[in-house]
Structure formats: structure tokens, C-alpha cells
Design a protein around this motif. Structure first.
Motif, PDB file in Angstrom:
ATOM      1  N   ARG B 183      -2.405   0.476  -9.503  1.00 52.90           N
ATOM      2  CA  ARG B 183      -3.029  -0.224  -8.394  1.00 52.90           C
ATOM      3  C   ARG B 183      -2.614   0.359  -7.050  1.00 52.90           C
ATOM      4  O   ARG B 183      -3.439   0.579  -6.176  1.00 52.90           O
ATOM      5  CB  ARG B 183      -2.588  -1.659  -8.463  1.00 52.90           C
ATOM      6  N   THR B 184      -1.341   0.616  -6.912  1.00 52.86           N
ATOM      7  CA  THR B 184      -0.882   1.276  -5.694  1.00 52.86           C
ATOM      8  C   THR B 184      -1.581   2.609  -5.543  1.00 52.86           C
ATOM      9  O   THR B 184      -2.045   2.982  -4.468  1.00 52.86           O
ATOM     10  CB  THR B 184       0.633   1.514  -5.754  1.00 52.86           C
ATOM     11  N   ILE B 190      -7.996   6.538  -2.649  1.00 52.42           N
ATOM     12  CA  ILE B 190      -9.146   6.428  -1.738  1.00 52.42           C
ATOM     13  C   ILE B 190      -8.828   7.124  -0.416  1.00 52.42           C
ATOM     14  O   ILE B 190      -9.648   7.859   0.131  1.00 52.42           O
ATOM     15  CB  ILE B 190      -9.493   4.947  -1.513  1.00 52.42           C
ATOM     16  N   ILE B 191      -7.610   6.917   0.063  1.00 54.13           N
ATOM     17  CA  ILE B 191      -7.218   7.560   1.317  1.00 54.13           C
ATOM     18  C   ILE B 191      -7.294   9.079   1.180  1.00 54.13           C
ATOM     19  O   ILE B 191      -7.868   9.772   2.028  1.00 54.13           O
ATOM     20  CB  ILE B 191      -5.786   7.124   1.695  1.00 54.13           C
ATOM     21  N   VAL B 194     -10.793  10.536   1.154  1.00 59.60           N
ATOM     22  CA  VAL B 194     -11.387  10.679   2.478  1.00 59.60           C
ATOM     23  C   VAL B 194     -10.773  11.870   3.224  1.00 59.60           C
ATOM     24  O   VAL B 194     -11.472  12.703   3.791  1.00 59.60           O
ATOM     25  CB  VAL B 194     -11.226   9.378   3.288  1.00 59.60           C
ATOM     26  N   ILE B 195      -9.433  11.946   3.197  1.00 56.46           N
ATOM     27  CA  ILE B 195      -8.773  13.020   3.946  1.00 56.46           C
ATOM     28  C   ILE B 195      -9.198  14.382   3.420  1.00 56.46           C
ATOM     29  O   ILE B 195      -9.532  15.287   4.187  1.00 56.46           O
ATOM     30  CB  ILE B 195      -7.241  12.891   3.843  1.00 56.46           C
ATOM     31  N   ILE B 228     -16.872   3.139   3.378  1.00 58.17           N
ATOM     32  CA  ILE B 228     -15.536   3.409   2.831  1.00 58.17           C
ATOM     33  C   ILE B 228     -14.763   2.098   2.655  1.00 58.17           C
ATOM     34  O   ILE B 228     -14.100   1.887   1.640  1.00 58.17           O
ATOM     35  CB  ILE B 228     -14.763   4.379   3.751  1.00 58.17           C
ATOM     36  N   GLY B 229     -14.904   1.214   3.645  1.00 56.45           N
ATOM     37  CA  GLY B 229     -14.240  -0.080   3.520  1.00 56.45           C
ATOM     38  C   GLY B 229     -14.741  -0.858   2.317  1.00 56.45           C
ATOM     39  O   GLY B 229     -13.954  -1.386   1.530  1.00 56.45           O
ATOM     40  N   PHE B 233     -12.765  -2.073  -1.065  1.00 60.37           N
ATOM     41  CA  PHE B 233     -12.769  -3.476  -1.460  1.00 60.37           C
ATOM     42  C   PHE B 233     -13.275  -3.639  -2.892  1.00 60.37           C
ATOM     43  O   PHE B 233     -12.660  -4.307  -3.720  1.00 60.37           O
ATOM     44  CB  PHE B 233     -13.675  -4.234  -0.479  1.00 60.37           C
ATOM     45  N   ASN B 236     -10.942  -2.181  -5.581  1.00 62.00           N
ATOM     46  CA  ASN B 236      -9.804  -3.070  -5.745  1.00 62.00           C
ATOM     47  C   ASN B 236     -10.156  -4.266  -6.613  1.00 62.00           C
ATOM     48  O   ASN B 236      -9.421  -4.652  -7.515  1.00 62.00           O
ATOM     49  CB  ASN B 236      -9.398  -3.567  -4.357  1.00 62.00           C
TER      50      ASN B 236
END
Lengths: 286, 318
Positions: B183-184, B190-191, B194-195, B228-229, B233, B236
């Protein structure tokens, strides 16, 4: 959704470490010293393998210079003030952003932790904003703040805000109700209740939040430098890659890793020292 | 019985989000700000852009890279984690390297990945996998180490084949921790997705928002941020569903144990939501009462990821 980080980063209490307590001090010290043998062997092995692979051409030498050369380059850089300037730039973004996040998130988190109504009202907003990756805001930050230090600080602060906020909320909500009620029934004034009951029991949580955020802050600072080109270590890495000095690129990556490791180690040490009285820190589990 | 306050509480939750959206809508409509376009414009641009013109162009490549990198990290992390968790010597040998690589911010390796794999999909998958593997690995190690040694001894004395030991004893015992790590890793993934797409890329969500910004297409940029948000969501949420299903036995057992204590709080959002699941993480070796209360928060699990570890650490106590 909430505490995932905590699982990986909570100080150290691990089940299954019970027997350690019974061992004699001397024996455990010797054992701990002996533990360093495999550790050092592990480091040596990986370095030798990489060196040999590169020298014999198993890995293409132009993209994988030998480890010894990378270390040589790093040593050369250490004597060069340029490296420290870059590290300073990265660290300034890290520190200011982290500080800003802490200053905003700790009081807000304590407030939300203390008031059920406020917590409920803001719950959906927080739960929605939290999984939103902070990096999605990079373009916006560039537009609003330009490509300099401000943009870096904003990104770092935004990303660090959430872990600290959540930890503060949990910390306050997790105050032992018996202690809280006792303090109240003995007529302790609110300020004393805050200083003697709430703050001490929330402190370990906030410390964990800060530690998680410190790692996040470094990632975000580097991202801002790598992607957007804010001055700092990240940009230096890109510059050396683009200009073809691959050895230096590796040396800088190595320096970044050491920086991250150092920050983490320092945080854990400070946390242990400041929170020695807390149950989770009382016995160092190994 | 107490429906009225509960409905009130439920509505209260939507008050602030609604107020914020409304506030932004009203403000942006008259502000005429270049960077903060009116809500309605963002809405219409969103419909134009993401229904469904750009979905196959940008969203799908992003998600498939994430899936590939994350899947790789899960496989490698769990496998290596079990091996390291079982052998103390291996763990010590690998420790310095793991600690170093874990502390190394993954974005710093983007230039390295570009060198190694070029600008294609592989370098992105590599970065995602490299960044997400550590929480999974470390949690798996902890999960395996938390296994009660009696169980292993028992299995050995009954001569249970090692394959069965792995499948029926080690994996189930470690799975709550593995899920916590996964989960972490999901949010990290996702971060990094994007990067990695922001540097040397030709498509993807990260590419899209950065290109929109560079082209000063501000509403488009905002829609990308929203996508992306939403992606974060939704993923998750999906993860929680899967976790609840896979670990149903874990939750079930907990529910029974904590039935009496938990039932009344199950609906009362404030106390249940406030459940200090972290209590166990921080005070696993604290006096019994703490662990016992933490154990009593059973049904709250739907929203609390690290309950698994809570449950495990408190089980011996209760």
C-alpha cells in the motif's frame, strides 16, 4: 488509507524480538560486533562484483565506469566547493519546506485531533487530497513560483504536509482517555493538560511524521531540480549526464544516496534521544 | 436508534468539500485569473480532453507502466523479502546495500535509467519498480521475522515439505505486513510514474501536464492534475477492496476477538475513525491495555491499512 507509512517506518518495536531481552549485555555486544562481519562482506562483495563486471566489459564500460573510478570522482568532488554549494541548495529547499510543513501541519493536526467535529468536517477533503500525488502540482508550482527555490519549497512543503498532519491527528486522538479524564477531574488548567498530557503522548507520532516527511522532502527537492531544473544536486546530476561525464553523474548519485542515508540516520538518532522515555524507544530491539 | 445525529454527521462530512468547491467556483468565475481558470471551464475542458480522447493516448500507457513496475516490485520484493526474512546471515549481508538504495531518492536514478534503457517505457518501469520495491521488501522481511518460531519448529517436526511451509505458513503469516508495504508502495509508484514521464517522454499523464503547462494550456493542465488525483484516489480505493478480500480471514478473526468492544463503536464515526491503529505500531511492547484497546477496533478495518500489523502484534497479548 491512513497509516501505511507508519508500518514501514515506526521506530523499531517488532514482535519476535522478545528473546533479545534475556540475553546478557556482554554477549549481545559481542554478537553485535560480529554482525558487522557479514555486513562488511556484503558491501565488499557488491563493490568487487561491480568493479570486475565493468573492467572485464560484462557491463559496457562507457555507461558503467568501474566503482573505483566513481569513488575517485566522488573524492575529487568532496574537495571541490561546487559540490557543497549544490548540496546546500538542495538542503535549503529540504529544510525550509519541511519546516514550513511542520509549522502548518502540527497545529492544524492537533486541532483536528482534538475536535471531533472539525475532524469530521475536513475528513473527506483530507482523504481526497492525500492520495493526490504532490508531483502532479509541479506544473502549477512552476507557473506560480517560477523555476527557482520558491517552487522547490512549495513542492516540498505540500508533500510533507500530509504525513505530519496525519501523525499529529492520530497522536492527539491517541491520548490515553484515562489520563485525559484524570487530568481534567483533577482540575488541571487546559494549558497544563496540553503540555503534560497531550503533547507528550502526541510527540512520538509527530516525530514519526517528521521522519517520514524528511525522506519525502528530499525526493521532492531532487525532483524539482531534476525535472524543472531548479538549482541543486538534481540539476547537477542531469547536467553531468547530458554533458557526458558519466563517472561524475554516478558520483553525484552516490552522494545523493549518502545524503539520504545520513538524514535518515540522524533523524532516528535524534528521535531516540528525545523520546527515550517513550515505551516504543525504551528497549532497542535488534 | 440514534439516526438523527448520524445523518447529521454524515452530511457534515460533505459540508466542507462542497463549500470549498463552491468557493473556488464563485471566486474563479469573477477573478479572471490566468493560472486559476473558472471551474466551469475546467469542467468542460475535462469532458473534451478525457472523455475519452486522451485516455488511450496518455492514461493507458501511464497505468500500464505503473502496473508493470509495481508488479515487478511486488514479485521481487516478496521473494527477496522471504529469503532475507528467513536467513539472518543473508539479511545482515544485504543490509547495508538495501539501506543505501532505500535512502537514495528514486528520481536521482532517472538519468541512470535513461542511460541504461533509453527513453522508452522500460526506463519508466525500472524507476517505478526500483522506487516501490523497498517498502514491500522491508515489510515482507518484518512479516516473516514476526512468524512465531514454534510454528516453524512444528512444521519441521511434522516434516511438512518446505513448499507447503512456504505457502501455508510463511506467506499467510506475512501477508498482512506484505499488504501494508504494498500500500505504501502504491502511492510511491503513482508519484514515480508521474515524475518519470516528465523527463524524456512522449506520452503519459506526467508528460501531458508538463506539456500543457509549457504550452500555457492552463485548463488542460488542471484537468491533468485532476485525472492524476482521481487515479490516486481510485487505485487506493481498489487496493483496499482487494486487501479486504484477500485478508478477509484476518479481519474475520479480529472481528470475533474484538466483537464486544468493537460493536458499539462501529457506527460511531468519531471514535471508530479515530482508532489509533498506530498505537500498536508504536507501542507493540507497551502494557497490555493499549494493545487490547487497539485490538478492539475490529470493524474499523475498512479504512485502516495497517490494522493487519496491529492485529498481529496484539494477538499474543489478548
Amino acid at each position: 488509507m491512513r497509516v501505511a507509512e507508519k508500518v514501514t517506518t515506526a521506530p523499531s518495536p517488532q514482535p519476535g524480538t522478545g528473546p533479545v531481552a534475556g540475553r546478557s549485555r556482554e554477549g549481545s555486544l559481542r554478537r553485535r560486533a560480529l554482525d558487522w562481519v557479514p555486513r562488511l562482506l556484503g558491501i565488499a562483495a557488491i563493490l568487487v562484483v561491480l568493479e570486475v563486471c565493468s573492467r572485464t566489459g560484462v557491463l559496457p564500460r562507457e555507461s558503467f565506469p568501474p566503482v573505483s573510478e566513481i569513488y575517485g570522482s566522488l573524492l575529487g568532488l568532496v574537495g571541490d566547493p561546487g559540490l557543497w554549494v549544490e548540496i546546500g541548495r538542495t538542503m535549503r529547499g529540504w529544510a525550509v519546506g519541511l519546516l514550513l510543513a511542520a509549522v502548518l501541519a502540527v497545529p492544524l493536526g492537533m486541532l483536528l485531533g482534538a475536535s471531533r467535529r472539525a475532524f469530521q468536517m475536513s475528513r473527506l477533503v483530507i482523504e481526497f487530497l492525500r492520495p493526490v500525488p504532490s508531483v502532479a502540482l509541479i506544473p502549477l508550482a512552476v507557473l506560480v513560483f517560477g523555476v527557482g527555490q520558491d517552487m522547490k519549497v512549495f513542492l516540498v512543503a505540500f508533500a510533507c504536509f500530509w504525513p505530519i498532519l496525519f501523525q499529529s491527528i492520530y497522536g492527539v486522538q491517541d491520548v490515553d482517555p484515562v489520563a485525559r479524564d484524570t487530568a481534567r477531574s483533577y482540575g488541571l488548567p487546559p494549558l497544563a493538560r496540553f503540555a503534560r498530557i497531550i503533547l507528550p503522548s502526541a510527540a512520538p507520532y509527530i516525530a514519526t511524521g517528521l521522519r517520514i516527511s524528511s525522506a519525502i522532502a528530499l525526493i521532492l527537492a531532487l525532483t524539482a531540480e531534476l525535472v524543472v531544473g531548479a538549482p541543486g544536486l538534481g540539476r547537477a546530476i542531469v547536467v553531468s549526464q547530458v554533458s557526458g561525464s558519466i563517472t561524475q553523474m554516478y558520483a553525484l548519485i552516490l552522494a545523493t544516496g549518502l545524503l539520504g542515508w545520513l538524514l535518515n540516520t540522524v533523524f532516528i538518532a535524534v528521535e531516540r534521544r528525545l523520546l527515550r522515555w517513550h515505551p516504543s524507544h525504551r528497549e532497542v530491539a535488534l | 436508534m440514534r439516526t438523527a445525529p448520524r445523518v447529521g454527521n454524515f452530511l457534515l462530512q460533505f459540508l466542507l468539500p462542497a463549500a470549498l468547491l463552491l468557493g473556488y467556483g464563485v471566486w474563479s468565475a469573477q477573478a479572471d485569473s490566468f493560472y486559476f481558470p473558472p471551474l466551469t471551464e475546467i469542467g468542460s475542458t475535462f469532458a473534451e480532453t478525457w472523455l475519452f480522447e486522451r485516455v488511450p493516448v496518455d492514461l493507458l500507457p501511464s497505468v500500464s507502466r505503473l502496473a508493470a513496475g509495481y508488479g515487478l516490485a511486488v514479485v521481487v520484493g516478496v521473494t527477496a523479502g522471504i529469503a532475507l526474512g528467513l536467513s539472518r546471515r543473508a539479511r545482515l549481508t544485504a543490509e547495508p546495500v538495501v539501506e543505501f538504495l532505500r535512502a537514495l531518492p528514486a528520481p536521482a536514478l532517472i538519468p541512470f535509467a535513461l542511460l541504461l534503457f533509453g527513453t522508452g517505457t522500460n526506463s519508466k518501469v525500472f524507476i517505478i519498480a526500483l522506487g516501490t520495491v523497498w517498502p514491500i521488501l522491508l515489510n515482507t522481511i518484518d512479516g516473516v521475522r514476526g512468524l512465531e518460531s514454534q510454528q516453524l519448529d512444528m512444521a519441521r517436526s511434522y516434516r511438512i515439505p518446505s513448499r507447503s511451509v512456504l505457502l501455508h505458513i510463511i506467506l499467510p503469516a506475512a501477508s498482512p505486513r506484505i499488504f501494508a508495504g504494498m500500500r505504501t508502495s502504491l502511492s510511491i509508484g503513482i508519484i514515480l510514474m508521474v515524475i518519470s514521464e516528465m523527463v524524456a517522454s512522449a506520452n503519459g499523464l506526467g508528460y501531458f501536464i508538463l506539456q500543457s503547462q509549457r504550452g500555457f494550456e492552463i485548463p488542460e493542465m488542471w484537468t491533468g492534475i485532476v485525472v492524476i488525483g482521481l487515479l490516486g484516489f481510485v487505485l487506493n480505493w481498489l487496493f483496499l477492496r482487494v486487501e479486504a478480500r484477500v485478508l478477509f480471514w484476518h479481519r474475520g478473526a479480529k472481528g470475533l476477538l474484538g466483537e464486544s468492544a468493537a460493536a458499539p463503536t462501529a457506527d460511531a464515526a468519531p471514535t471508530a475513525d479515530a482508532a489509533p491503529t498506530s498505537a500498536a505500531a508504536l507501542t507493540a511492547d507497551a502494557p497490555t491495555p493499549v494493545a487490547a484497546t487497539a485490538d478492539g477496533r475490529g470493524p474499523d478495518t475498512a479504512t485502516t491499512p495497517n490494522v493487519p500489523s496491529t492485529a498481529r502484534s496484539s494477538r499474543p497479548v489478548s
